[in-house]
Design a protein around this motif. Sequence first.
Motif, mmCIF file in Angstrom:
data_model
loop_
_atom_site.group_PDB
_atom_site.id
_atom_site.type_symbol
_atom_site.label_atom_id
_atom_site.label_comp_id
_atom_site.label_asym_id
_atom_site.label_seq_id
_atom_site.Cartn_x
_atom_site.Cartn_y
_atom_site.Cartn_z
ATOM 1 N N LEU A 154 8.063 53.986 -19.735
ATOM 2 C CA LEU A 154 9.587 53.758 -19.157
ATOM 3 C C LEU A 154 10.305 52.873 -20.180
ATOM 4 O O LEU A 154 9.568 52.087 -20.924
ATOM 5 C CB LEU A 154 9.474 53.070 -18.004
ATOM 6 C CG LEU A 154 8.874 53.701 -16.583
ATOM 7 C CD1 LEU A 154 9.131 52.786 -15.548
ATOM 8 C CD2 LEU A 154 9.496 55.088 -16.460
ATOM 9 N N GLU A 187 14.972 51.676 -17.566
ATOM 10 C CA GLU A 187 14.203 52.628 -16.381
ATOM 11 C C GLU A 187 13.378 51.821 -15.499
ATOM 12 O O GLU A 187 13.182 51.888 -14.497
ATOM 13 C CB GLU A 187 13.511 53.693 -17.181
ATOM 14 C CG GLU A 187 14.419 54.925 -17.590
ATOM 15 C CD GLU A 187 13.444 55.834 -18.648
ATOM 16 O OE1 GLU A 187 13.786 56.927 -18.349
ATOM 17 O OE2 GLU A 187 12.703 55.219 -19.313
ATOM 18 N N ARG A 234 6.672 60.058 -16.615
ATOM 19 C CA ARG A 234 6.552 58.827 -17.300
ATOM 20 C C ARG A 234 5.585 57.939 -16.670
ATOM 21 O O ARG A 234 5.146 58.073 -15.582
ATOM 22 C CB ARG A 234 8.190 58.247 -17.084
ATOM 23 C CG ARG A 234 9.094 58.868 -17.732
ATOM 24 C CD ARG A 234 10.535 58.637 -17.234
ATOM 25 N NE ARG A 234 10.773 59.285 -15.889
ATOM 26 C CZ ARG A 234 11.859 59.473 -15.391
ATOM 27 N NH1 ARG A 234 13.283 58.711 -15.988
ATOM 28 N NH2 ARG A 234 12.106 60.018 -14.255
#
Length: 251
Positions: A158, A162, A178
Motif C-alpha cells: 500500500l 492507501e 496489495r
Amino acid sequence: MPEHPYLDWPGPIPFAHRGGNRVAPENTMAAFEHAASLGFCYLETDVHRSADGVLVAFHDENLLRTCGLDANIADLAWTQIADLRVGGTEPIPRMLDLFERFPEHRFNIDCKADAALEPLVELINAQGALDRVCIGSFSFKRLQTIRRRLGPGSLTCLSPIETICLLVFGRLPGTAQRAAQVPPGHGRITLVSRRFVRNARRAGIAVHVWTINDAAEIRRLLDLDVDGVMTDDVELLRSVYAERGVWASNT
C-alpha cells in the motif's frame, strides 16, 4: 480474488529486512546468504538504477553512509559501483545477482527511484518472477505505474495514502492485489492495532510490519495476528517465532 502466490506461507511471514545487518552489512550478498542459511525464504531489499541502467540492491540514494563515498548511485556506472564496498568489506549486488542466487526465495523489493521502475519491471518479467515478488514504494504514482506495467498478477504494498484509507475507512477502492507493509505507528499515532488488522482482514489485505528488532514488540504483533514481521535481527526473529511455534522455513 484468490490470494497471491507470494502470500502462500504457513503462518506469519518472517522477512529478512535488507538481509539483516547483525552478521554482515545490509543489502549485501553476505547478509542475504546468512538469512537464507537460517531458513528465511523472504528477503527484503531496495533497488536503484545506475547511470548505465544496471539495477542494484541498495537502500540509500547516496553512497556516503554505507560506502564512504559522497556520490549518488544514479550518477555512477556499474563498473564504478562494483568496485565499492559496503562497510569496507562487501560488494554491492545487482538485483539480477539476487534473483539468480536465490531462485526459490521470495523478494520484497522497495523501488526507490522512478528511474529504477522500468528496469525492475523488465527484470521481473525476464526472470518469470511475478509470483515471488512484492513491490513497495512510498510513491503512489510509482506504485500505480508498477501495477499497470506488471498487470493483475502483481502484488504491491500500500502507498501511504492507501494505508490511511484502510485505517480510517476500513476499506480500499480498486481491485489491485496489495499488502499493508507498515511501521507499528507514526509519531503519536498507533497504526498496527486490532482494529487495523481486522480492517485489513475484511479487505483481504495482509499486514506486514517493519522494522522490528525487539522481542517484546515481535510478541505483541504476533498477538495481534499480523501476517508478517520484518527485522534486521534475523536470529532474534527466528528465535521468537520458534518460541511461539510459528517458525517455518524453506529448508
